[in-house]
Write a protein that holds these residues in place. Structure first.
Motif, PDB file in Angstrom:
ATOM      1  N   TYR A 138      37.148  71.650   2.825  1.00 14.55           N
ATOM      2  CA  TYR A 138      36.424  72.771   3.419  1.00 14.55           C
ATOM      3  C   TYR A 138      36.981  74.145   3.041  1.00 14.55           C
ATOM      4  N   MET A 139      38.263  74.202   2.695  1.00 13.49           N
ATOM      5  CA  MET A 139      38.852  75.487   2.332  1.00 13.49           C
ATOM      6  C   MET A 139      39.935  75.283   1.280  1.00 13.49           C
ATOM      7  N   ARG A 140      40.088  76.297   0.439  1.00 11.78           N
ATOM      8  CA  ARG A 140      40.999  76.178  -0.686  1.00 11.78           C
ATOM      9  C   ARG A 140      42.447  76.469  -0.326  1.00 11.78           C
ATOM     10  N   HIS A 141      42.679  77.179   0.749  1.00 11.09           N
ATOM     11  CA  HIS A 141      44.044  77.613   1.080  1.00 11.09           C
ATOM     12  C   HIS A 141      44.368  77.371   2.557  1.00 11.09           C
ATOM     13  N   LYS A 182      35.425  77.462   0.927  1.00 13.05           N
ATOM     14  CA  LYS A 182      35.774  78.820   1.335  1.00 13.05           C
ATOM     15  C   LYS A 182      37.276  79.019   1.171  1.00 13.05           C
ATOM     16  N   LYS A 183      37.708  80.270   1.182  1.00 11.74           N
ATOM     17  CA  LYS A 183      39.134  80.558   1.002  1.00 11.74           C
ATOM     18  C   LYS A 183      39.967  80.119   2.195  1.00 11.74           C
ATOM     19  N   LEU A 184      39.626  80.653   3.375  1.00  8.86           N
ATOM     20  CA  LEU A 184      40.510  80.493   4.527  1.00  8.86           C
ATOM     21  C   LEU A 184      39.850  79.957   5.791  1.00  8.86           C
ATOM     22  N   ILE A 185      38.565  80.201   5.953  1.00  8.41           N
ATOM     23  CA  ILE A 185      37.868  79.774   7.172  1.00  8.41           C
ATOM     24  C   ILE A 185      36.668  78.933   6.762  1.00  8.41           C
ATOM     25  N   PRO A 186      36.662  77.639   7.120  1.00  7.23           N
ATOM     26  CA  PRO A 186      35.569  76.770   6.700  1.00  7.23           C
ATOM     27  C   PRO A 186      34.193  77.357   7.034  1.00  7.23           C
ATOM     28  N   PHE A 187      33.287  77.295   6.051  1.00  7.01           N
ATOM     29  CA  PHE A 187      31.888  77.718   6.176  1.00  7.01           C
ATOM     30  C   PHE A 187      31.712  79.234   6.334  1.00  7.01           C
ATOM     31  N   ILE A 188      32.789  80.012   6.432  1.00  2.00           N
ATOM     32  CA  ILE A 188      32.665  81.447   6.700  1.00  2.00           C
ATOM     33  C   ILE A 188      33.285  82.299   5.602  1.00  2.00           C
TER      34      ILE A 188
END
Length: 189
Positions: free
Chosen positions: A118-121, A182-188
């Protein structure tokens, strides 16, 4: 409230000790491609202690509460603990591929399961959750900004450097992964 203050002191010590451990034990090895870091580790080690120190001092020197009730301190402490524990779990899940400096291992692969679906980081996301928790615990708008903004900016720079290294290493494979997460917050974000 005294128990909460004790828990806060313990969690802050755990945060410092865990990050100090990561910094000293999870560095890249001599065989890794480690010329990619661009001082991001040093920037993080300046930004995070600075943000913690100034946020705490500001909470004592100014009165600018987020809310008048104490529940926010409990929420802040919950975020601190969640951030520390989940970051540890994420670091463990990466195993040998986690290093504190931006590094490409010889047999590096893109992790796509768990939080990475869901997120890369996620490791950075939960570190930032800890910073957010500190700001909420201190219940001061200025402290919240000081606790969160410097680490966020440092991680934003690091993400830019890290993603450039991943694109150079993995090309279209990483670009596709980046398009679907997403970078840090899933779906946002």
């Amino acid at each position: 409230m005294n128990t909460l203050h004790t828990l806060f002191a313990i969690s802050m010590a755990a945060w410092f000790i865990s990050e100090f451990f990561y910094k000293n034990k999870l560095k890249s090895s001599k065989d890794d491609k480690k010329d990619k870091d661009k001082s991001t580790l040093n920037i993080l080690w300046l930004a995070i202690p600075f943000s913690i120190g100034t946020a705490v001092v500001c909470s004592y020197e100014t009165h600018f509460p987020i809310v008048e009730e104490n529940w926010i301190m409990y929420l802040g402490e919950l975020f601190i603990i969640l951030g520390i524990v989940v970051r540890y779990i994420i670091i463990r899940s990466l195993g040998k591929f986690f290093t504190v400096d931006v590094t490409i291992k010889e047999d590096h692969t893109i992790k796509r399961e768990g939080f990475y679906k869901y997120m890369r980081h996620p490791s950075y996301a939960f570190s930032l959750l800890t910073s957010l928790g500190l700001g909420l615990y201190l219940n001061n708008w200025w402290s919240l900004i000081l606790a969160f903004l410097p680490p966020f900016l440092a991680f934003a720079y690091r993400i830019k450097v890290e993603e450039k290294a991943f694109v150079e290493q993995f090309g279209d494979e990483y670009l596709e992964y980046r398009k679907n997460t997403k970078k840090l917050i899933p779906f946002i974000y």
